[in-house]
Scaffold this active site. Structure first.
Site, mmCIF file in Angstrom:
data_model
loop_
_atom_site.group_PDB
_atom_site.id
_atom_site.type_symbol
_atom_site.label_atom_id
_atom_site.label_comp_id
_atom_site.label_asym_id
_atom_site.label_seq_id
_atom_site.Cartn_x
_atom_site.Cartn_y
_atom_site.Cartn_z
ATOM 1 N N HIS A 34 -18.322 -23.134 -25.893
ATOM 2 C CA HIS A 34 -19.472 -23.301 -25.043
ATOM 3 C C HIS A 34 -19.500 -24.205 -23.957
ATOM 4 C CE1 HIS A 34 -19.287 -27.464 -26.818
ATOM 5 N NE2 HIS A 34 -19.399 -26.760 -27.914
ATOM 6 N N GLY A 36 -19.566 -27.230 -23.093
ATOM 7 C CA GLY A 36 -18.959 -28.283 -23.280
ATOM 8 C C GLY A 36 -17.305 -28.187 -23.428
ATOM 9 N N HIS A 37 -16.950 -27.259 -24.126
ATOM 10 C CA HIS A 37 -15.469 -26.960 -24.059
ATOM 11 C C HIS A 37 -14.931 -26.491 -22.827
ATOM 12 C CE1 HIS A 37 -16.354 -25.616 -28.558
ATOM 13 N NE2 HIS A 37 -15.520 -26.474 -28.445
ATOM 14 N N GLN A 61 -9.066 -29.666 -42.132
ATOM 15 C CA GLN A 61 -9.859 -30.814 -41.912
ATOM 16 C C GLN A 61 -11.287 -30.482 -42.467
ATOM 17 O OE1 GLN A 61 -9.263 -29.685 -37.637
ATOM 18 N NE2 GLN A 61 -11.669 -30.388 -37.559
ATOM 19 N N SER A 185 -22.644 -28.232 -29.254
ATOM 20 C CA SER A 185 -21.615 -27.923 -30.263
ATOM 21 C C SER A 185 -21.771 -26.577 -30.788
ATOM 22 C CB SER A 185 -22.322 -29.108 -31.615
ATOM 23 O OG SER A 185 -21.563 -28.520 -32.830
ATOM 24 N N SER A 186 -20.674 -26.302 -31.267
ATOM 25 C CA SER A 186 -20.389 -24.836 -32.060
ATOM 26 C C SER A 186 -21.399 -24.843 -33.157
ATOM 27 C CB SER A 186 -19.146 -24.488 -32.429
ATOM 28 O OG SER A 186 -18.278 -24.758 -31.255
HETATM 29 O O1 PAF Z 1 -12.589 -30.988 -32.134
HETATM 30 C C1 PAF Z 1 -12.037 -30.053 -32.639
HETATM 31 O O2 PAF Z 1 -12.788 -28.870 -32.556
HETATM 32 C C2 PAF Z 1 -11.281 -30.030 -33.824
HETATM 33 O O3 PAF Z 1 -11.397 -31.319 -34.739
HETATM 34 C C3 PAF Z 1 -9.692 -29.973 -33.293
HETATM 35 C C4 PAF Z 1 -9.435 -31.246 -32.170
HETATM 36 C C5 PAF Z 1 -9.375 -28.694 -32.286
HETATM 37 C C6 PAF Z 1 -8.537 -30.013 -34.200
HETATM 38 O O4 PAF Z 1 -8.891 -29.016 -35.239
#
Ligand code: PAF
Length: 278
Positions: A34, A36-37, A61, A185-186
């Site tokens: 989006h 933001g990215h 994660q 945010s996604s």
């Molecule tokens: O912020 C994120 O999207 C993730 O935590 C990252 C930094 C790409 C690591 O998977």
């Protein structure tokens, strides 16, 4: 723009870029991009000669009851957005390409990550540190650009870079918000249309806290109550409403410059976070 899947190929390309005397900025993402990215891409462009965006939904994660399986994904759309924004390399590895079946090394940050999201998402920041370290090693990044929406993540990555001597400079870029204040945010795409108003409770809570600060309120307990009440009033299920010292992530008694006001809440099944740094 070139799309690269293999970590080894990406590392080879990065070596060749450095061999030409050029610098590399990396924008680590989990995709479903989006604005933001894309603002991080613009920032990366100003920080180095070559921009690599990494696209990888990192399984390690996510906790067992978290949203790994339903995390939004659309590689074709992401690739088109990257191309249009001037990304030079899109590094999009597979899970098998990133993790050997018997992978047994992880990175653990043991202080900053015990607070806020780390307190409620055990193992999350270990997964983040591990993948970010791998992405730094694969892309040979000189600079990495992260968004402030994940302010705790940025602090932890900075700590990892300091403590493990990664030759990478970390840049934190501002949160990009929708017109109504919702932090991009996604995960927002998973909100039901009727939940959208409810989700605004996070940014409303932070605005109420900032307003109270502007009126002279310094008592952290009072500010935390203001944020929690504002979120509950909108129908959010509060995960945390915190005021911490951004350099340690520890609770403060009084808020002031350097305090991170951070909120996390469930909007239906979707967990959202937001923050403001005083
Ligand atoms: O912020 C994120 O999207 C993730 O935590 C990252 C930094 C790409 C690591 O998977």
């Amino acid at each position: 723009m070139e799309i690269v899947e293999s970590p080894l190929a990406m590392q080879g390309i990065a070596r060749e870029i450095h061999g030409r005397g050029k610098t590399i900025a990396v924008v680590p993402t989990m995709g479903f991009l989006h604005e933001g990215h894309l603002s991080l891409v613009d920032r990366a462009r100003n920080e180095a000669d070559v921009v690599v965006l990494t696209l990888f939904v990192n399984p390690i994660q996510f906790g067992p009851n978290e949203d790994y399986a339903v995390y939004p994904r659309d590689r074709e759309r992401d690739a088109a957005l990257c191309e249009a924004r001037g990304v030079d390399y899109l590094f999009a590895p597979t899970v098998d390409g990133m993790y050997a079946p018997d992978a047994s090394v992880k990175i653990n940050e043991t202080s900053l990550s015990t607070h806020l999201c780390g307190a409620v998402r055990p193992g999350h920041f270990s997964g983040v540190c591990t993948v970010v370290a791998k992405l730094f090693n694969i892309t040979l990044a000189d600079v990495a650009v992260f968004g402030q929406k994940d302010a705790q993540q940025v602090a932890i990555v900075r700590r990892m870079v300091r403590d493990l001597n990664f030759p990478v400079r970390i840049v934190m870029a501002p949160i990009v918000r929708e017109a109504d204040g919702l932090a991009m945010s996604s995960r927002n795409t998973r909100l039901a249309p009727e939940s959208r108003e409810v989700a605004l409770g996070l940014s409303a809570a932070l605005s109420a806290a900032i307003e109270a600060y502007g009126r002279g309120e310094r008592d952290a307990a009072a500010v935390k109550a203001i944020m929690a009440d504002a979120m509950s009033a909108r129908g959010l299920k509060v995960d945390y409403a915190s005021a911490v010292d951004y350099s340690t992530m520890e609770d403060v008694d009084e808020i002031g410059p350097g305090t991170l006001l951070a909120v996390a809440a469930y909007c239906g099944p979707v967990r959202l976070i937001d923050n403001r740094l005083l």
